[in-house]
Design an enzyme around this catalytic site. Structure first.
Site, short mmCIF file in Angstrom:
data_model
loop_
_atom_site.label_atom_id
_atom_site.label_comp_id
_atom_site.label_asym_id
_atom_site.label_seq_id
_atom_site.Cartn_x
_atom_site.Cartn_y
_atom_site.Cartn_z
N GLU A 169 0.81 -1.23 0.00
CA GLU A 169 0.00 0.00 0.00
C GLU A 169 0.84 1.28 0.00
O GLU A 169 0.67 2.15 0.84
CB GLU A 169 -0.95 -0.02 1.20
CG GLU A 169 -1.87 -1.23 1.16
CD GLU A 169 -2.73 -1.41 2.41
OE1 GLU A 169 -2.66 -0.57 3.32
OE2 GLU A 169 -3.46 -2.41 2.48
N ASN A 217 1.64 -5.23 -3.05
CA ASN A 217 0.24 -5.46 -2.67
C ASN A 217 -0.47 -4.14 -2.40
O ASN A 217 0.07 -3.26 -1.72
CB ASN A 217 0.24 -6.31 -1.38
CG ASN A 217 -1.13 -6.80 -1.00
OD1 ASN A 217 -1.81 -7.47 -1.78
ND2 ASN A 217 -1.57 -6.49 0.22
N HIS A 253 -10.90 -5.53 -1.40
CA HIS A 253 -11.85 -5.26 -0.31
C HIS A 253 -13.02 -4.49 -0.93
O HIS A 253 -12.92 -3.29 -1.19
CB HIS A 253 -11.18 -4.42 0.79
CG HIS A 253 -10.10 -5.15 1.51
ND1 HIS A 253 -10.36 -6.25 2.31
CD2 HIS A 253 -8.75 -4.96 1.54
CE1 HIS A 253 -9.23 -6.69 2.82
NE2 HIS A 253 -8.24 -5.95 2.36
N GLU A 287 -6.77 -10.35 -0.68
CA GLU A 287 -7.47 -10.08 0.60
C GLU A 287 -8.97 -9.93 0.40
O GLU A 287 -9.62 -9.10 1.03
CB GLU A 287 -6.92 -8.79 1.23
CG GLU A 287 -5.42 -8.78 1.43
CD GLU A 287 -4.91 -7.54 2.17
OE1 GLU A 287 -5.73 -6.73 2.65
OE2 GLU A 287 -3.67 -7.41 2.28
N ASP A 289 -12.82 -9.54 0.39
CA ASP A 289 -14.06 -9.62 1.17
C ASP A 289 -15.03 -8.63 0.54
O ASP A 289 -14.64 -7.75 -0.22
CB ASP A 289 -13.87 -9.38 2.68
CG ASP A 289 -13.02 -8.18 3.04
OD1 ASP A 289 -13.01 -7.20 2.27
OD2 ASP A 289 -12.36 -8.22 4.11
O1 9MR Z 1 -6.64 -7.75 9.11
C1 9MR Z 1 -5.71 -6.85 9.63
C2 9MR Z 1 -6.25 -6.30 10.92
O2 9MR Z 1 -6.36 -7.33 11.87
C3 9MR Z 1 -5.35 -5.22 11.40
O3 9MR Z 1 -5.91 -4.64 12.55
C4 9MR Z 1 -5.13 -4.19 10.34
C5 9MR Z 1 -4.21 -3.11 10.82
O4 9MR Z 1 -3.87 -2.24 9.82
O5 9MR Z 1 -4.61 -4.80 9.18
C6 9MR Z 1 -5.49 -5.72 8.66
O6 9MR Z 1 -5.02 -6.24 7.45
C7 9MR Z 1 -4.79 -5.31 6.40
C8 9MR Z 1 -3.65 -5.82 5.57
O7 9MR Z 1 -2.54 -6.01 6.38
C9 9MR Z 1 -3.34 -4.89 4.43
N1 9MR Z 1 -4.47 -4.61 3.64
C10 9MR Z 1 -5.66 -4.18 4.36
C11 9MR Z 1 -5.98 -5.15 5.48
C12 9MR Z 1 -7.27 -4.72 6.18
O8 9MR Z 1 -7.06 -3.52 6.85
#
Ligand code: 9MR
Length: 618
Positions: A169, A217, A253, A287, A289
């Site tokens: 990101e 990613n 997402h 990822e 959803d």
């Molecule tokens: O699923 C992850 C969540 O448990 C964390 O709190 C969060 C913190 O930033 O990150 C989430 O996973 C992210 C992933 O690492 C990168 N892409 C977006 C995901 C959803 O926020």
């Protein structure tokens, strides 16, 4: 039209048999889990998973969670356990225990592990920001810090993690999209300008595990737009300069967002995957959803679950159709461990399994996609053959070729014959099928699922080789094959056969335009007209145009024999009224031949027509 389509009927039967064989080989019935169905399609199906990286309870010790994870998924990615805040809680102090636990679970259950992530602007340990911001920290210190972290973590998991999200990101959601602020980029940054820090991260990761696939990613890059353009520009630059990058993760997402006009459209998703495929870059749906508005119990309406299911099915279908989409993953094992409710108030129900670990409509639609979606067509050089003689190996300018692309449903269900476009030329798109040679669409003779006949563009003349790709767009998204490269020969001549078998009596007319054959032999001293293709360059030939009455000639020298005796060549060039690329060779039948079928062989340049074609003489 005369017979320019070669052995179409025979080969159509063969194609039908291939479909039967393929259907018989795929044991679709009996697949009851997404893991099984995905495995049958050769695509890993994964979930973000957790152990106890942020403290108890350890989710892997929850039997429902562990059972669902190991039965429905054959890949996992630690949702948090491999991020900086967990893995380097203090400077140079590493904690790989939660990651190791997830790796051990995966290994015990025959699952792959995707690593996530090594460099991000957030979710790093509390000691790092003050360190990064300190006036005594230099860019070189930051570079060393990042290099040590990547090297230590990737080395630790080498051989256990098959693919890493190296950088996560990095681009903004603005138009144009630019690099976002980050301790690794500009707050304070590690020195190199622009995408330099990303490049460094990939190089360090590659050095630590040369076998791991390395991904960039991000979210909101699933459809065309400014952010995808920025990522594509970076990846293009990296590929051109040999920076070790293998893939791009499309996070995916999503929300309903005006379904059915949801973002990304299937066509837009396919387009982005194809843009990366052209660079040799893979895509993982990393990822996925699809969040829905939920009630106080965290549940969505049946109607919205159905719309969500369709989105899952569409995304999986596109992934299955694009050869460079090589993994599909959802962000969480079930509703119970989805990130959505805590990040988006009033939303949830985003995954294919619910609070009871039971399948939702999205489960069924993913199964439907996995068991019925048209696969990506697979093109092989051995499947590109001369339409008259069926010889392969090389193609020549103007040659009419028949191409078989394995895979059911790839092309219109019933035969679509050639069509003339508004300029009177053979169309390059029949029923949604296109064949590209070095990106140039070829005039098509016919197309149907699994088989197409195309005229090799004359522009390949002089090239060493040509890159061939097959495309199909029935509306709503293009399916593309892999690209195969074939040598270009000056000529690969062949004579059409009457039986469309490639041998036996040739497609030959006597002087009076009647069809030559055992009951209608040609006399010596008369002229016969032989129809074939693969004669190579013809002066001034226009791709797809019908040959005019008095055409220009095949540019290479032409000689011929009948019954082993030299025959005078009266004409060798386009066949008037047929599409350019079909050729006609007029020969005078020599005297002294034994009456009956005699082999006829034409040599164009240094290449000869196939053995076994005969002309009847008297
Ligand atoms: O699923 C992850 C969540 O448990 C964390 O709190 C969060 C913190 O930033 O990150 C989430 O996973 C992210 C992933 O690492 C990168 N892409 C977006 C995901 C959803 O926020």
């Amino acid at each position: 039209m005369r017979n320019t389509t070669g052995k179409r009927n025979e080969l159509r039967k063969l194609a039908a048999w291939m479909a039967v064989l393929l259907a018989g080989a795929a044991p679709l019935a009996g697949q009851t889990t997404l893991r099984q169905a995905a495995a049958a399609r050769g695509i890993p199906f994964g979930a973000a998973a957790s152990a106890d990286e942020y403290g108890p309870p350890d989710l892997l010790k929850n039997t429902n969670y562990a059972n669902l994870l190991s039965t429905q998924y054959d890949m996992l990615e630690p949702g948090n356990a491999m991020k900086w805040d967990v893995t380097q809680p203090a400077l140079n102090t590493y904690n790989f225990q939660p990651g190791d636990e997830l790796v051990a679970f995966a290994q015990a259950n025959g699952m792959r592990v995707r690593g996530h992530n090594l460099c991000w602007h957030t979710q790093f340990p509390s000691w790092l920001q003050p360190y990064a911001s300190s006036s005594t920290t230099t860019p070189a210190d930051m570079a060393t810090l990042l290099q040590n972290h990547i090297t230590t973590e990737v080395t630790h998991f080498a051989g256990k993690v098959f693919a890493w999200d190296v950088v996560n990101e990095a681009f903004t959601d603005t138009t144009p999209s630019v690099l976002g602020d980050s301790i690794w980029y500009d707050q304070p940054g590690i020195g190199p300008s622009g995408t330099g820090y990303i490049e460094q991260a990939f190089r360090w990761a590659h050095a630590a595990d040369p076998n791991a696939l390395l991904f960039y990613n991000d979210y909101s890059i699933e459809g065309p737009g400014a952010k995808f353009n920025a990522v594509l520009a970076m990846v293009t630059d990296f590929v051109n300069r040999g920076v070790p990058i293998n893939g791009v993760g499309f996070e995916m997402h999503l929300e309903l967002n005006g379904y059915p006009n949801f973002y990304p459209s299937p066509a837009g998703l396919a387009q982005n995957m194809q843009a990366l495929a052209a660079l040799g870059i893979q895509v993982h749906i990393s990822e996925m959803d699809v969040r829905l508005p939920v009630n106080s119990s965290g549940l969505a309406t049946a109607a919205e679950l159905q719309q969500q299911a369709q989105i899952y099915q569409d995304v999986m279908t596109v992934c299955l159709q694009q050869p460079n989409c090589t993994a599909f993953q959802v962000w969480g094992v079930s509703y119970n461990d989805s990130w959505i409710p805590s990040f988006f108030s009033g939303y949830g129900a985003a995954l294919p399994f619910d609070f009871n670990y039971q399948p939702t409509p999205a489960f069924s639609s993913l199964m439907t996609a996995l068991t019925t979606a048209t696969p990506a067509p697979v093109l092989k050089t051995t499947q590109v053959v001369n339409a008259a003689g069926y010889q392969g190996g090389a193609v020549s300018p103007g040659e009419i070729v028949t191409i078989f692309a394995a895979g059911y449903g790839f092309g219109p269900a019933s035969l679509v014959n050639y069509q003339l476009d508004s300029s009177g030329k053979f169309s390059t798109n029949l029923g949604g099928v296109e064949v590209l040679f070095d990106g140039v669409p070829a005039p098509l003779v016919y197309a149907e699922a699994g088989q197409v006949s195309a005229v090799v563009p004359f522009e390949v003349a002089g090239e060493q080789q040509t890159a061939i790709q097959y495309r199909y767009n029935p509306g709503g998204g293009t399916v593309v094959s892999n690209t195969v490269t074939m040598p270009v020969a000056a000529a690969v001549p062949a004579i059409f056969s009457l039986a469309e078998t490639g041998s036996g009596p040739g497609a030959i007319e006597n002087q009076d335009y009647s069809i030559n054959g055992a009951s209608n032999p040609a006399a010596s001293g008369t002229e016969i007209q032989i129809f074939g293709t693969g004669g190579g360059s013809v002066a001034d030939a226009i791709d797809g145009a019908l040959a005019p009455g008095a055409g220009s000639l095949v540019t290479q020298p032409v000689t011929a024999t009948i019954g082993g005796v030299n025959a005078q060549v009266d004409y060798a060039g386009p066949a008037p009224g047929l599409v350019n690329g079909a050729i006609q060779v007029n020969l005078t039948v020599p005297s002294g031949l034994t009456p009956g079928p005699q082999p006829v062989v034409i040599t164009i340049g240094t290449a000869q027509t196939q053995a076994g074609i005969t002309v009847a003489v008297k």
